[in-house]
Design a protein around this motif. Structure first.
Motif, PDB file in Angstrom:
ATOM      1  N   SER A 232       0.802  -1.226   0.000  1.00 46.90           N
ATOM      2  CA  SER A 232       0.000   0.000   0.000  1.00 46.90           C
ATOM      3  C   SER A 232       0.834   1.274   0.000  1.00 46.90           C
ATOM      4  O   SER A 232       0.516   2.239  -0.710  1.00 46.90           O
ATOM      5  N   GLU A 233       1.920   1.288   0.781  1.00 44.42           N
ATOM      6  CA  GLU A 233       2.705   2.512   0.882  1.00 44.42           C
ATOM      7  C   GLU A 233       3.473   2.823  -0.402  1.00 44.42           C
ATOM      8  O   GLU A 233       3.796   3.981  -0.668  1.00 44.42           O
ATOM      9  N   THR A 234       3.757   1.796  -1.199  1.00 44.19           N
ATOM     10  CA  THR A 234       4.463   2.019  -2.463  1.00 44.19           C
ATOM     11  C   THR A 234       3.640   2.878  -3.419  1.00 44.19           C
ATOM     12  O   THR A 234       4.180   3.711  -4.141  1.00 44.19           O
ATOM     13  N   VAL A 235       2.326   2.677  -3.415  1.00 41.20           N
ATOM     14  CA  VAL A 235       1.469   3.399  -4.369  1.00 41.20           C
ATOM     15  C   VAL A 235       0.699   4.549  -3.729  1.00 41.20           C
ATOM     16  O   VAL A 235      -0.006   5.287  -4.423  1.00 41.20           O
ATOM     17  N   PHE A 236       0.839   4.717  -2.422  1.00 43.54           N
ATOM     18  CA  PHE A 236      -0.014   5.683  -1.725  1.00 43.54           C
ATOM     19  C   PHE A 236       0.227   7.121  -2.175  1.00 43.54           C
ATOM     20  O   PHE A 236      -0.721   7.855  -2.476  1.00 43.54           O
ATOM     21  N   ILE A 237       1.494   7.555  -2.213  1.00 39.90           N
ATOM     22  CA  ILE A 237       1.778   8.944  -2.606  1.00 39.90           C
ATOM     23  C   ILE A 237       1.360   9.181  -4.059  1.00 39.90           C
ATOM     24  O   ILE A 237       0.798  10.236  -4.397  1.00 39.90           O
ATOM     25  N   ALA A 354       8.150  -6.956   4.014  1.00 44.01           N
ATOM     26  CA  ALA A 354       7.966  -5.612   3.459  1.00 44.01           C
ATOM     27  C   ALA A 354       8.559  -5.499   2.059  1.00 44.01           C
ATOM     28  O   ALA A 354       7.969  -4.871   1.171  1.00 44.01           O
ATOM     29  N   LEU A 355       9.730  -6.123   1.852  1.00 46.37           N
ATOM     30  CA  LEU A 355      10.371  -6.062   0.538  1.00 46.37           C
ATOM     31  C   LEU A 355       9.515  -6.758  -0.516  1.00 46.37           C
ATOM     32  O   LEU A 355       9.348  -6.250  -1.632  1.00 46.37           O
ATOM     33  N   LEU A 356       8.977  -7.924  -0.165  1.00 44.61           N
ATOM     34  CA  LEU A 356       8.074  -8.615  -1.092  1.00 44.61           C
ATOM     35  C   LEU A 356       6.835  -7.767  -1.350  1.00 44.61           C
ATOM     36  O   LEU A 356       6.342  -7.699  -2.481  1.00 44.61           O
ATOM     37  N   GLY A 357       6.350  -7.096  -0.294  1.00 46.71           N
ATOM     38  CA  GLY A 357       5.198  -6.226  -0.466  1.00 46.71           C
ATOM     39  C   GLY A 357       5.489  -5.040  -1.367  1.00 46.71           C
ATOM     40  O   GLY A 357       4.672  -4.678  -2.223  1.00 46.71           O
ATOM     41  N   VAL A 358       6.664  -4.446  -1.212  1.00 38.67           N
ATOM     42  CA  VAL A 358       7.056  -3.318  -2.066  1.00 38.67           C
ATOM     43  C   VAL A 358       7.154  -3.748  -3.529  1.00 38.67           C
ATOM     44  O   VAL A 358       6.679  -3.049  -4.434  1.00 38.67           O
ATOM     45  N   ALA A 359       7.802  -4.895  -3.765  1.00 38.26           N
ATOM     46  CA  ALA A 359       7.922  -5.399  -5.131  1.00 38.26           C
ATOM     47  C   ALA A 359       6.541  -5.651  -5.738  1.00 38.26           C
ATOM     48  O   ALA A 359       6.264  -5.276  -6.892  1.00 38.26           O
ATOM     49  N   ALA A 360       5.661  -6.271  -4.946  1.00 35.17           N
ATOM     50  CA  ALA A 360       4.301  -6.523  -5.424  1.00 35.17           C
ATOM     51  C   ALA A 360       3.553  -5.215  -5.651  1.00 35.17           C
ATOM     52  O   ALA A 360       2.812  -5.065  -6.633  1.00 35.17           O
ATOM     53  N   GLY A 361       3.756  -4.229  -4.730  1.00 40.59           N
ATOM     54  CA  GLY A 361       3.083  -2.947  -4.873  1.00 40.59           C
ATOM     55  C   GLY A 361       3.471  -2.223  -6.147  1.00 40.59           C
ATOM     56  O   GLY A 361       2.625  -1.639  -6.825  1.00 40.59           O
ATOM     57  N   GLY A 362       4.783  -2.270  -6.495  1.00 41.34           N
ATOM     58  CA  GLY A 362       5.227  -1.631  -7.724  1.00 41.34           C
ATOM     59  C   GLY A 362       4.600  -2.264  -8.957  1.00 41.34           C
ATOM     60  O   GLY A 362       4.126  -1.572  -9.866  1.00 41.34           O
ATOM     61  N   LEU A 363       4.591  -3.596  -8.983  1.00 42.37           N
ATOM     62  CA  LEU A 363       4.013  -4.302 -10.137  1.00 42.37           C
ATOM     63  C   LEU A 363       2.499  -4.109 -10.200  1.00 42.37           C
ATOM     64  O   LEU A 363       1.934  -3.869 -11.275  1.00 42.37           O
ATOM     65  N   LEU A 368      -2.530  -2.869 -12.210  1.00 45.46           N
ATOM     66  CA  LEU A 368      -3.907  -2.684 -11.753  1.00 45.46           C
ATOM     67  C   LEU A 368      -4.206  -1.271 -11.295  1.00 45.46           C
ATOM     68  O   LEU A 368      -5.375  -0.938 -11.057  1.00 45.46           O
ATOM     69  N   GLY A 369      -3.159  -0.456 -11.132  1.00 43.70           N
ATOM     70  CA  GLY A 369      -3.340   0.870 -10.583  1.00 43.70           C
ATOM     71  C   GLY A 369      -3.339   0.822  -9.061  1.00 43.70           C
ATOM     72  O   GLY A 369      -3.417  -0.250  -8.457  1.00 43.70           O
ATOM     73  N   PRO A 370      -3.250   1.985  -8.407  1.00 41.82           N
ATOM     74  CA  PRO A 370      -3.206   2.014  -6.938  1.00 41.82           C
ATOM     75  C   PRO A 370      -4.395   1.339  -6.271  1.00 41.82           C
ATOM     76  O   PRO A 370      -4.242   0.635  -5.275  1.00 41.82           O
ATOM     77  N   ARG A 371      -5.602   1.521  -6.811  1.00 40.28           N
ATOM     78  CA  ARG A 371      -6.781   0.907  -6.186  1.00 40.28           C
ATOM     79  C   ARG A 371      -6.653  -0.617  -6.155  1.00 40.28           C
ATOM     80  O   ARG A 371      -6.985  -1.271  -5.164  1.00 40.28           O
ATOM     81  N   GLY A 372      -6.199  -1.175  -7.264  1.00 40.57           N
ATOM     82  CA  GLY A 372      -6.016  -2.619  -7.317  1.00 40.57           C
ATOM     83  C   GLY A 372      -5.005  -3.086  -6.292  1.00 40.57           C
ATOM     84  O   GLY A 372      -5.171  -4.139  -5.661  1.00 40.57           O
ATOM     85  N   ALA A 373      -3.932  -2.304  -6.107  1.00 40.04           N
ATOM     86  CA  ALA A 373      -2.914  -2.654  -5.113  1.00 40.04           C
ATOM     87  C   ALA A 373      -3.495  -2.615  -3.700  1.00 40.04           C
ATOM     88  O   ALA A 373      -3.206  -3.485  -2.872  1.00 40.04           O
ATOM     89  N   PHE A 374      -4.347  -1.615  -3.422  1.00 39.42           N
ATOM     90  CA  PHE A 374      -4.972  -1.530  -2.100  1.00 39.42           C
ATOM     91  C   PHE A 374      -5.870  -2.746  -1.840  1.00 39.42           C
ATOM     92  O   PHE A 374      -5.892  -3.293  -0.732  1.00 39.42           O
ATOM     93  N   ILE A 375      -6.599  -3.170  -2.849  1.00 37.84           N
ATOM     94  CA  ILE A 375      -7.482  -4.329  -2.696  1.00 37.84           C
ATOM     95  C   ILE A 375      -6.674  -5.584  -2.386  1.00 37.84           C
ATOM     96  O   ILE A 375      -7.040  -6.377  -1.509  1.00 37.84           O
TER      97      ILE A 375
END
Length: 397
Positions: A232-237, A354-363, A368-375
């Motif tokens: 979530s934090e990767t795409v939040f800003i 967290a690192l796996l989450g960041v990598a997933a968040g970037g992809l 999917l866009g930020p909304r998809g990442a939040f879901i």
């Protein structure tokens, strides 16, 4: 609490305020000034996580085997002061690029590993074992309070001057922190004998500690929070700037208001732990789910403002309660001479998640866009809740 604890608390408060400024300003610098994409933002976040992952256990083993630990904190803060000052200096010279920002951030993270490894070893020297959960609650609550000040100040400074110049405040905070740490007086522990020193660096010993930690449900709560936070934090800003249309000032102000949740969480952790017991960590996980849900439907305007405040408020509340509770228990339960390794291993588990989450968040942000990442982050937390709850229930009954 002792005088040494309050000096430690003052140093942490000062540097955390500066860091809170950078937490807001650095992504703004990357996105607005350097035009970073979601993947590049993920890279910037990731370089701050890789050094701890690679070095944390080794530095923790070293911290357990030396007698003078406060001096390491002082040196680390001076180095972080100098490295942080490189960012505005490069920008003023017209030389700052995204790759250089990544390099400086990586160097800061490397130095931060040493600071992070030695900090818990100092805490147990200046705080009685029965007061560690309370002390961790105060420290985490204070860090959340500094988020209120720091994130709001970061938004103001980024709007009034430039994101790169706002980072100067973080550099100064590290220098002040170094001065405060230098005033702490801790009686050096007796030098470890040769057997203890070999044991401190025993791979088998570290593996045994890791196996013990793996059986703690509270740690798995933190792992789930770290993974979802990374996503979530990767795409939040990017979501705030490009979807909600918020200005740097508005982002800083809204996050500062929301950070009050962490203050409440920090100073009520002891009370919640007494009443919820083993379920305290799951309370933190549930609060974090609620932090993310409104972002999946937020639009520019009032819903975006509410979702942004809620993201920080509920997330800071849940994360602070879970972190203080679990880390306090780990510190209190660690056997003599193993505290730094225990905390390093726990930190490594969170860094990996967290690192796996960041990598997933970037992809996910790209696909999917930020909304998809939040879901996806909500789904991760929801899937983690049930098995952890079952483990806690078995231990409670």
């Amino acid at each position: 609490m002792t005088k040494s604890f309050w000096l430690y608390w003052s140093a942490v408060t000062t540097s955390a305020t500066g860091t809170a400024i950078s937490v807001v300003v650095t992504p703004l610098l990357a996105v607005i000034t350097l035009g970073a994409s979601p993947v590049e933002v993920a890279v910037l976040a990731g370089v701050g996580m890789v050094p701890p992952l690679l070095l944390q256990v080794l530095t923790g083993m070293w911290a357990d085997s030396v007698t003078s630990r406060v001096q390491v904190l002082v040196v680390a803060d001076v180095l972080r002061c100098l490295l942080t000052a490189c960012i505005p200096a490069l920008w003023l010279a017209g030389w700052l690029t995204f790759p250089l920002l990544v390099v400086v951030s990586a160097a800061r993270a490397i130095v931060g590993v040493f600071h992070g490894a030695f900090s818990p070893a100092v805490i147990v020297q200046i705080v009685p074992a029965d007061a560690l959960v309370s002390a961790n609650g105060k420290l985490n609550g204070t860090r959340s309070a500094t988020d209120v000040v720091g994130q709001g100040l970061g938004g103001v400074l980024a709007s009034a001057f430039a994101p790169a110049l706002a980072i100067i405040a973080d550099s100064i905070s590290f220098l002040v922190s170094a001065v405060l740490f230098s005033r702490i007086r801790v009686a050096d522990q007796p030098p470890p004998d040769s057997v203890q020193r070999r044991r401190s660096f025993s791979v088998r010993d570290v593996a045994g500690l890791a196996a013990t930690l793996a059986g703690r449900p509270g740690l798995w709560v933190l792992v789930a929070l770290a993974a979802a936070g990374g996503i979530s934090e990767t795409v939040f800003i990017i979501f705030c700037v490009r979807t909600l249309g918020l200005s740097p000032f508005a982002i800083g102000l809204l996050l500062a208001v929301g950070a009050i949740g962490g203050v409440i969480g920090g100073f009520t952790t002891g009370w919640l732990s007494q009443r919820l017991g083993r379920w305290t960590g799951l309370f933190g996980l549930a609060a974090t789910v609620w932090a993310l849900v409104p972002l999946t439907v937020a639009e520019p305007g009032i819903t975006g403002v509410i979702a942004t405040i809620n993201f920080e408020f509920a997330g800071a509340l849940g994360g602070t309660v879970a972190l203080a509770n679990v880390f306090g228990q780990l510190q209190a339960g660690a056997q003599g001479g193993t505290i730094a390794r225990v905390m390093a291993l726990a930190g490594n588990a969170l860094q990996i998640a967290a690192l796996l989450g960041v990598a997933a968040g970037g992809l996910l942000g790209e696909l999917l866009g930020p909304r998809g990442a939040f879901i996806v982050a909500v789904v991760v937390l929801a899937l983690a809740f049930l098995p952890i709850a079952v483990k806690v229930a078995k231990r409670t009954l």
